[in-house]
Enzyme design. Structure first.
Site, PDB file in Angstrom:
ATOM      1  N   SER A 141      53.262  35.691  44.244  1.00 28.40           N
ATOM      2  CA  SER A 141      52.450  36.899  44.308  1.00 28.40           C
ATOM      3  C   SER A 141      52.829  37.820  43.157  1.00 28.40           C
ATOM      4  CB  SER A 141      52.655  37.623  45.643  1.00 28.40           C
ATOM      5  OG  SER A 141      51.917  38.833  45.683  1.00 28.40           O
ATOM      6  N   GLY A 164      51.913  41.933  41.615  1.00 27.54           N
ATOM      7  CA  GLY A 164      51.320  43.230  41.909  1.00 27.54           C
ATOM      8  C   GLY A 164      51.584  44.203  40.784  1.00 27.54           C
ATOM      9  N   LYS A 165      51.195  45.448  41.019  1.00 26.97           N
ATOM     10  CA  LYS A 165      51.350  46.458  39.982  1.00 26.97           C
ATOM     11  C   LYS A 165      52.788  46.904  39.827  1.00 26.97           C
ATOM     12  CE  LYS A 165      50.202  50.164  43.254  1.00 26.97           C
ATOM     13  NZ  LYS A 165      49.286  51.275  43.564  1.00 26.97           N
ATOM     14  N   SER A 215      55.684  44.771  41.135  1.00 29.03           N
ATOM     15  CA  SER A 215      56.697  43.725  41.282  1.00 29.03           C
ATOM     16  C   SER A 215      56.059  42.352  41.141  1.00 29.03           C
ATOM     17  CB  SER A 215      57.402  43.833  42.637  1.00 29.03           C
ATOM     18  OG  SER A 215      56.474  43.631  43.685  1.00 29.03           O
ATOM     19  N   VAL A 216      56.954  41.354  40.982  1.00 27.71           N
ATOM     20  CA  VAL A 216      56.592  39.942  40.978  1.00 27.71           C
ATOM     21  C   VAL A 216      57.441  39.254  42.040  1.00 27.71           C
ATOM     22  CG1 VAL A 216      56.393  37.845  39.591  1.00 27.71           C
ATOM     23  CG2 VAL A 216      56.111  40.073  38.514  1.00 27.71           C
ATOM     24  N   LYS A 238      61.946  39.552  45.244  1.00 27.28           N
ATOM     25  CA  LYS A 238      61.018  40.578  44.784  1.00 27.28           C
ATOM     26  C   LYS A 238      61.629  41.231  43.558  1.00 27.28           C
ATOM     27  CE  LYS A 238      58.084  44.366  46.375  1.00 27.28           C
ATOM     28  NZ  LYS A 238      57.671  45.203  47.520  1.00 27.28           N
ATOM     29  N   ASP A 257      51.087  53.398  51.481  1.00 24.33           N
ATOM     30  CA  ASP A 257      50.208  52.440  50.800  1.00 24.33           C
ATOM     31  C   ASP A 257      49.732  51.381  51.790  1.00 24.33           C
ATOM     32  OD1 ASP A 257      48.761  51.316  48.741  1.00 24.33           O
ATOM     33  OD2 ASP A 257      50.431  50.117  47.996  1.00 24.33           O
TER      34      ASP A 257
END
Length: 506
Positions: free
Chosen positions: A246, A248-249, A251-252, A273, A389
């Site tokens: 996955s 995201g803005k 993290s990876v 993470k 969020d």
């Protein structure tokens, strides 16, 4: 006759019968007239060789001492020029700007040499046919010519030739081509555009190199992060790292197989993470930290890498609170700088689907809504947290339950914008379940009151009065906190979080 003579007569050749031998050629036959005539015809078939001395050039007359001295001087000058050429090549190297020792040569180009090889060696570089002609310079007074033939420095043709000549000053990696024999004229607009493009390309290449070395890119890690991951594998905390699952803005996420840890057991499947060390995609993340009373004293905007570590530490503490309250969420295994190791929600390398991707029936969707409502209430009342969020992207459906993830931005309700974040979460949840056809889904205003336990009056479908009440509550809460004093958040909390790994200075 003895026995040896008998054996010699009866012995046969192992290769079969031998034919009769050819008659021997006598000396008289060799010297016959017919053989002599045949040899003479064969010799005539080959062309006659010319006199080798006829093709040789006449050697110069070396009887005179003056001629010998001139020949020796010419040989000495050639050796001196060869040494000068080697020194010139060594001095210039691969530099774009070269220095010529042409004026120091003893034998000038094409002097005393008729061979093509010498012409190439002694070619004068000052008259390069591939070098563009220099544009005609304009006098200091700004114009040239008289009367109708006057030409100013703003002449279109003159400026075009000057711009073409200036292209040689571009960076070496910019290929400007060869304009031999072509009267090229570049307008000022085209030349300025090319110049700006070259400058932008140079800056972009420098930024890409800097980003590759010092930041975590999209599905990739920088050398520091890669070294931390290798150390985890070498220490036995992880067996191996399988790959990215996955992005995201902020993290990876990587999937890995767990190993062993002295303090606590490591699950068979874990996730890493890795928080991105660049703020290009999530520039307002400091808004969630600098106003959080738990991390306010430790926030430093001048060092982005330390902000990322606080971000990872914040998610670890938030997950500890949620786990203590019994909220389904990942278990924290280890925190090392900006890498957070957690338990994997899924099975056999297959992650649990997000709530937006799973296909649920009407009854299952209603059950998911009831669970989300309970989770929001417990998160606010028991954990004293606001997700900030919460949406269908940060809720997983696994084993018939809703799991909450991505709580690094979660704040306490005492945050100056905590209630605003909660109202945004309520809007996301209410909108999603209403679109999925859940009739029991409350409106955003009723959901906010149900989570917080407040009784803010809900009038017409106008958000402005409701938001005004929320902002007023936040203001009173902030004044109350300031009067009581600043809250501090110790590194070792009572939430049962795993101990932090000692960090060394970078």
């Amino acid at each position: 006759m003895d026995q040896s003579g008998v054996a010699a007569q009866t012995q046969k050749s192992p290769w079969g019968s031998v034919g009769p031998a050819a008659p021997a050629c006598s000396l008289t036959e060799v010297m016959s007239e017919q053989l002599a005539r045949q040899l003479d015809e064969e010799n005539r078939a080959f062309p006659a060789l010319s006199d080798p001395a006829a093709d040789l050039e006449e050697a110069p007359d070396t009887a005179s001492d003056l001629m010998l001295a001139q020949m020796l001087q010419m040989q000495f000058d050639r050796e001196f020029d060869d040494q000068l050429r080697r020194e010139e090549k060594k001095f210039n190297g691969d530099s774009k700007v070269s220095i010529s020792f042409e004026n120091y040569r003893m034998v000038h180009p094409y002097e005393g040499s008729d061979s093509s090889e010498d012409e190439v060696d002694w070619q004068d570089t000052r008259h390069d046919p591939y070098r563009a002609d220099k544009p005609q310079t304009t006098p200091r007074r700004g114009f040239s010519g008289k009367g109708k033939n006057i030409t100013t420095k703003h002449d279109e043709d003159a400026c075009g030739r000057k711009n073409t000549a200036r292209m040689d000053n571009f960076a070496p990696e910019v290929h400007v081509g060869d304009g031999l024999g072509m009267d090229l004229k570049l307008s000022n607009q085209v030349f300025n555009s090319l110049k700006q493009h070259c400058y932008s390309e140079q800056r972009r290449s420098a930024r890409l190199h800097e980003k590759k070395e010092h930041s975590t890119a999209e599905q990739a890690v920088d050398p520091r992060t890669r070294l931390l991951m290798y150390k985890m594998v070498n220490a036995g905390v992880l067996e191996n790292i399988n790959g990215c699952i996955s992005t995201g803005k902020e993290s990876v996420v990587f999937h890995a197989d767990g190993g062993s840890l002295e303090e606590q057991p490591v699950p068979e499947e874990v996730v890493l993470k890795v928080f991105k060390t660049t703020l290009n995609e999530f520039k307002n993340r400091d808004r969630y930290i600098k106003d959080d009373y738990r991390f306010k004293d430790r926030f430093s905007k001048l060092n982005p890498r330390k902000v990322i570590r606080l971000w990872a530490e914040k998610e670890m503490h938030n997950l500890g609170r949620m786990k203590k309250a019994g909220i389904p969420c990942p278990d924290v295994v280890l925190l090392k700088k900006h890498i957070l190791v957690m338990s994997f929600i899924g099975k056999e390398h297959v992650p649990a689907p997000k709530l937006k991707d799973v296909a649920l029936g009407s009854e299952e969707m209603k059950e998911a809504y009831r669970q989300v409502l309970q989770l929001m209430q417990r998160l606010y009342q028991d954990c004293n947290l606001v997700h900030a969020d919460l949406s269908e992207y940060n809720m997983l459906w696994y084993q018939g339950k809703v799991w909450l993830i991505d709580v690094s931005q979660s704040v306490e309700p005492t945050h100056p914008h905590g209630l605003e974040f909660l109202f945004r979460d309520c809007r996301n949840v209410a909108t999603f379940f209403q679109k999925r056809g859940v009739s029991e889904a409350l409106s955003v205003y009723d959901l906010f009151n149900a989570v917080t336990g407040l009784n803010i009056p809900v009038g017409a479908e106008d958000e402005a009065p409701f938001m005004a009440e929320i902002v007023a509550l936040e203001k009173r809460n902030e004044d109350h906190i300031q009067k009581r004093g600043k809250k501090t958040f110790p590194v070792t909390s009572e939430d049962g979080d795993p101990p932090l790994e000692p960090d060394s200075d970078d």
